[in-house]
Design a protein around this motif. Structure first.
Motif, PDB file in Angstrom:
ATOM      1  N   TRP A  38     -53.584   9.402 -22.472  1.00  0.00           N
ATOM      2  CA  TRP A  38     -52.785   9.450 -23.698  1.00  0.00           C
ATOM      3  C   TRP A  38     -51.761   8.322 -23.779  1.00  0.00           C
ATOM      4  CZ3 TRP A  38     -52.208  15.460 -23.372  1.00  0.00           C
ATOM      5  CH2 TRP A  38     -53.399  16.056 -23.819  1.00  0.00           C
ATOM      6  N   VAL A  39     -51.185   7.933 -22.654  1.00  0.00           N
ATOM      7  CA  VAL A  39     -50.292   6.767 -22.658  1.00  0.00           C
ATOM      8  C   VAL A  39     -51.094   5.528 -23.039  1.00  0.00           C
ATOM      9  CG1 VAL A  39     -48.933   5.227 -21.189  1.00  0.00           C
ATOM     10  CG2 VAL A  39     -48.580   7.698 -21.032  1.00  0.00           C
ATOM     11  N   SER A  40     -52.260   5.379 -22.438  1.00  0.00           N
ATOM     12  CA  SER A  40     -53.115   4.224 -22.756  1.00  0.00           C
ATOM     13  C   SER A  40     -53.546   4.235 -24.216  1.00  0.00           C
ATOM     14  CB  SER A  40     -54.343   4.214 -21.841  1.00  0.00           C
ATOM     15  OG  SER A  40     -53.947   4.082 -20.500  1.00  0.00           O
ATOM     16  N   SER A  41     -53.833   5.410 -24.762  1.00  0.00           N
ATOM     17  CA  SER A  41     -54.254   5.474 -26.166  1.00  0.00           C
ATOM     18  C   SER A  41     -53.130   5.000 -27.087  1.00  0.00           C
ATOM     19  CB  SER A  41     -54.709   6.882 -26.547  1.00  0.00           C
ATOM     20  OG  SER A  41     -53.628   7.774 -26.718  1.00  0.00           O
ATOM     21  N   LEU A  42     -51.888   5.323 -26.754  1.00  0.00           N
ATOM     22  CA  LEU A  42     -50.769   4.855 -27.581  1.00  0.00           C
ATOM     23  C   LEU A  42     -50.642   3.331 -27.486  1.00  0.00           C
ATOM     24  CD1 LEU A  42     -48.426   5.464 -29.494  1.00  0.00           C
ATOM     25  CD2 LEU A  42     -46.980   5.778 -27.476  1.00  0.00           C
ATOM     26  N   VAL A  43     -50.837   2.788 -26.300  1.00  0.00           N
ATOM     27  CA  VAL A  43     -50.802   1.329 -26.141  1.00  0.00           C
ATOM     28  C   VAL A  43     -51.899   0.698 -26.996  1.00  0.00           C
ATOM     29  CG1 VAL A  43     -51.130  -0.566 -24.497  1.00  0.00           C
ATOM     30  CG2 VAL A  43     -49.726   1.414 -23.856  1.00  0.00           C
ATOM     31  N   ASN A 103     -47.967  22.358 -23.618  1.00  0.00           N
ATOM     32  CA  ASN A 103     -49.160  21.570 -23.274  1.00  0.00           C
ATOM     33  C   ASN A 103     -50.375  21.992 -24.094  1.00  0.00           C
ATOM     34  OD1 ASN A 103     -48.046  19.777 -21.469  1.00  0.00           O
ATOM     35  ND2 ASN A 103     -48.307  21.157 -19.750  1.00  0.00           N
ATOM     36  N   LEU A 104     -50.528  23.279 -24.343  1.00  0.00           N
ATOM     37  CA  LEU A 104     -51.650  23.728 -25.172  1.00  0.00           C
ATOM     38  C   LEU A 104     -51.497  23.234 -26.605  1.00  0.00           C
ATOM     39  CD1 LEU A 104     -52.209  27.338 -23.792  1.00  0.00           C
ATOM     40  CD2 LEU A 104     -53.647  25.322 -23.426  1.00  0.00           C
ATOM     41  N   ALA A 105     -50.268  23.264 -27.125  1.00  0.00           N
ATOM     42  CA  ALA A 105     -50.020  22.748 -28.475  1.00  0.00           C
ATOM     43  C   ALA A 105     -50.297  21.244 -28.540  1.00  0.00           C
ATOM     44  CB  ALA A 105     -48.583  23.051 -28.900  1.00  0.00           C
ATOM     45  N   LEU A 106     -49.883  20.528 -27.505  1.00  0.00           N
ATOM     46  CA  LEU A 106     -50.148  19.088 -27.452  1.00  0.00           C
ATOM     47  C   LEU A 106     -51.637  18.790 -27.377  1.00  0.00           C
ATOM     48  CD1 LEU A 106     -47.352  17.943 -25.021  1.00  0.00           C
ATOM     49  CD2 LEU A 106     -47.720  17.116 -27.332  1.00  0.00           C
ATOM     50  N   THR A 107     -52.350  19.551 -26.593  1.00  0.00           N
ATOM     51  CA  THR A 107     -53.793  19.354 -26.478  1.00  0.00           C
ATOM     52  C   THR A 107     -54.462  19.600 -27.828  1.00  0.00           C
ATOM     53  OG1 THR A 107     -53.703  19.978 -24.145  1.00  0.00           O
ATOM     54  CG2 THR A 107     -55.867  20.052 -25.207  1.00  0.00           C
ATOM     55  N   ALA A 108     -54.016  20.640 -28.529  1.00  0.00           N
ATOM     56  CA  ALA A 108     -54.561  20.919 -29.862  1.00  0.00           C
ATOM     57  C   ALA A 108     -54.209  19.787 -30.832  1.00  0.00           C
ATOM     58  CB  ALA A 108     -54.027  22.252 -30.374  1.00  0.00           C
ATOM     59  N   ALA A 109     -52.994  19.262 -30.739  1.00  0.00           N
ATOM     60  CA  ALA A 109     -52.583  18.160 -31.622  1.00  0.00           C
ATOM     61  C   ALA A 109     -53.416  16.908 -31.341  1.00  0.00           C
ATOM     62  CB  ALA A 109     -51.093  17.863 -31.444  1.00  0.00           C
ATOM     63  N   TYR A 110     -53.641  16.613 -30.065  1.00  0.00           N
ATOM     64  CA  TYR A 110     -54.468  15.458 -29.730  1.00  0.00           C
ATOM     65  C   TYR A 110     -55.915  15.672 -30.182  1.00  0.00           C
ATOM     66  CZ  TYR A 110     -51.179  12.547 -27.106  1.00  0.00           C
ATOM     67  OH  TYR A 110     -50.148  11.712 -26.741  1.00  0.00           O
ATOM     68  N   ALA A 111     -56.438  16.897 -30.021  1.00  0.00           N
ATOM     69  CA  ALA A 111     -57.800  17.182 -30.496  1.00  0.00           C
ATOM     70  C   ALA A 111     -57.870  17.010 -32.013  1.00  0.00           C
ATOM     71  CB  ALA A 111     -58.221  18.593 -30.083  1.00  0.00           C
ATOM     72  N   GLY A 112     -56.831  17.473 -32.709  1.00  0.00           N
ATOM     73  CA  GLY A 112     -56.765  17.272 -34.162  1.00  0.00           C
ATOM     74  C   GLY A 112     -56.679  15.795 -34.509  1.00  0.00           C
ATOM     75  N   GLY A 113     -55.935  15.032 -33.727  1.00  0.00           N
ATOM     76  CA  GLY A 113     -55.828  13.594 -33.941  1.00  0.00           C
ATOM     77  C   GLY A 113     -57.163  12.899 -33.741  1.00  0.00           C
ATOM     78  N   LEU A 135     -48.397  10.304 -34.969  1.00  0.00           N
ATOM     79  CA  LEU A 135     -48.816  11.515 -34.258  1.00  0.00           C
ATOM     80  C   LEU A 135     -48.920  11.247 -32.760  1.00  0.00           C
ATOM     81  CD1 LEU A 135     -49.830  14.444 -34.216  1.00  0.00           C
ATOM     82  CD2 LEU A 135     -52.136  13.548 -34.620  1.00  0.00           C
ATOM     83  N   SER A 136     -49.520  10.139 -32.380  1.00  0.00           N
ATOM     84  CA  SER A 136     -49.634   9.807 -30.958  1.00  0.00           C
ATOM     85  C   SER A 136     -48.266   9.627 -30.309  1.00  0.00           C
ATOM     86  CB  SER A 136     -50.463   8.533 -30.773  1.00  0.00           C
ATOM     87  OG  SER A 136     -51.816   8.780 -31.024  1.00  0.00           O
ATOM     88  N   ALA A 137     -47.356   8.973 -31.010  1.00  0.00           N
ATOM     89  CA  ALA A 137     -46.017   8.731 -30.456  1.00  0.00           C
ATOM     90  C   ALA A 137     -45.242  10.037 -30.285  1.00  0.00           C
ATOM     91  CB  ALA A 137     -45.249   7.757 -31.335  1.00  0.00           C
ATOM     92  N   VAL A 138     -45.301  10.898 -31.291  1.00  0.00           N
ATOM     93  CA  VAL A 138     -44.592  12.190 -31.209  1.00  0.00           C
ATOM     94  C   VAL A 138     -45.191  13.046 -30.098  1.00  0.00           C
ATOM     95  CG1 VAL A 138     -44.162  14.354 -32.450  1.00  0.00           C
ATOM     96  CG2 VAL A 138     -43.762  12.160 -33.584  1.00  0.00           C
ATOM     97  N   CYS A 139     -46.515  13.070 -30.010  1.00  0.00           N
ATOM     98  CA  CYS A 139     -47.172  13.845 -28.949  1.00  0.00           C
ATOM     99  C   CYS A 139     -46.793  13.329 -27.574  1.00  0.00           C
ATOM    100  CB  CYS A 139     -48.687  13.809 -29.130  1.00  0.00           C
ATOM    101  SG  CYS A 139     -49.312  14.869 -30.439  1.00  0.00           S
ATOM    102  N   LEU A 140     -46.725  12.037 -27.421  1.00  0.00           N
ATOM    103  CA  LEU A 140     -46.376  11.478 -26.118  1.00  0.00           C
ATOM    104  C   LEU A 140     -44.930  11.804 -25.748  1.00  0.00           C
ATOM    105  CD1 LEU A 140     -47.851   9.979 -23.889  1.00  0.00           C
ATOM    106  CD2 LEU A 140     -46.894   7.873 -24.790  1.00  0.00           C
ATOM    107  N   ALA A 141     -44.036  11.796 -26.722  1.00  0.00           N
ATOM    108  CA  ALA A 141     -42.646  12.195 -26.452  1.00  0.00           C
ATOM    109  C   ALA A 141     -42.584  13.657 -26.019  1.00  0.00           C
ATOM    110  CB  ALA A 141     -41.783  11.952 -27.686  1.00  0.00           C
ATOM    111  N   ALA A 142     -43.335  14.516 -26.696  1.00  0.00           N
ATOM    112  CA  ALA A 142     -43.373  15.929 -26.323  1.00  0.00           C
ATOM    113  C   ALA A 142     -44.009  16.110 -24.945  1.00  0.00           C
ATOM    114  CB  ALA A 142     -44.127  16.731 -27.376  1.00  0.00           C
TER     115      ALA A 142
END
Length: 180
Positions: A38-43, A103-113, A135-142
């Motif tokens: 996920w860090v790499s995906s934001l980069v 973490n489950l909410a983040l995983t769902a958000a990334y799957a939605g992304g 979305l990626s930036a907010v998820c990574l902060a969370a």
């Protein structure tokens, strides 16, 4: 149950074969997969907004998100086994519930992304949209907040960490050799 018994219970795996043996839990090593992906995906997302031909970055970012989701699901399975070893009603258990829920909410958000990118035609050669980047930036902060909670579980509450008597083995001086 006494505090010492609760603490001892939280250090022992529910299943050593599934969650990792005492002193070697699997959850901390498995979380490196989604974090790294996920860090790499934001980069890649940021680079896709800068590059002249962003298609390969957008495509790569989408697949890094997918890899992160799969890795997060694997980490969640063994993390859940660590959570059930913590006595309920304790601050450590409540912290574990928040950590897991986030973490489950983040995983769902990334799957939605990922689904959003797929529906948006991520392979079309365009940069990610500002919304997808946000979305990626907010998820990574969370994810950083959730990592803080995971660190609190291990380093403050000692969940699945060897107890002090075992840790002390690493700090005992070797006896002097007979030849000295």
């Amino acid at each position: 149950m006494a505090v010492d018994d609760d603490l001892r219970q939280a250090k022992q795996p529910v299943s050593g074969a599934l969650a990792g043996p005492y002193g070697h839990p699997f959850h901390p090593i498995l979380v490196t997969v989604p974090i790294g992906a996920w860090v790499s995906s934001l980069v890649f997302d940021i680079a896709s907004r800068i590059a002249g031909r962003p298609g390969f970055l957008t495509h790569g970012s989408a697949w890094l998100i997918a890899i992160g989701v799969l890795g997060a699901l694997a980490a969640a399975c063994v993390g859940f086994l660590d959570l059930v070893a913590i006595p309920s009603g304790t601050p450590a258990f409540r912290t574990g519930l928040v950590h897991m829920s986030l973490n489950l909410a983040l995983t769902a958000a990334y799957a939605g992304g990922f689904a959003w990118r797929h529906a948006d035609g991520y392979a079309a050669g365009r940069a990610v949209t500002p919304g997808q980047l946000a979305l990626s930036a907010v998820c990574l902060a969370a994810l950083g907040l959730s990592g803080h909670l995971g660190g609190k579980l291990a380093y403050r509450y000692g969940v699945r960490v060897a107890d002090e008597s075992v840790q002390a083995e690493g700090y005992r001086s070797r006896p002097p050799s007979p030849s000295s």
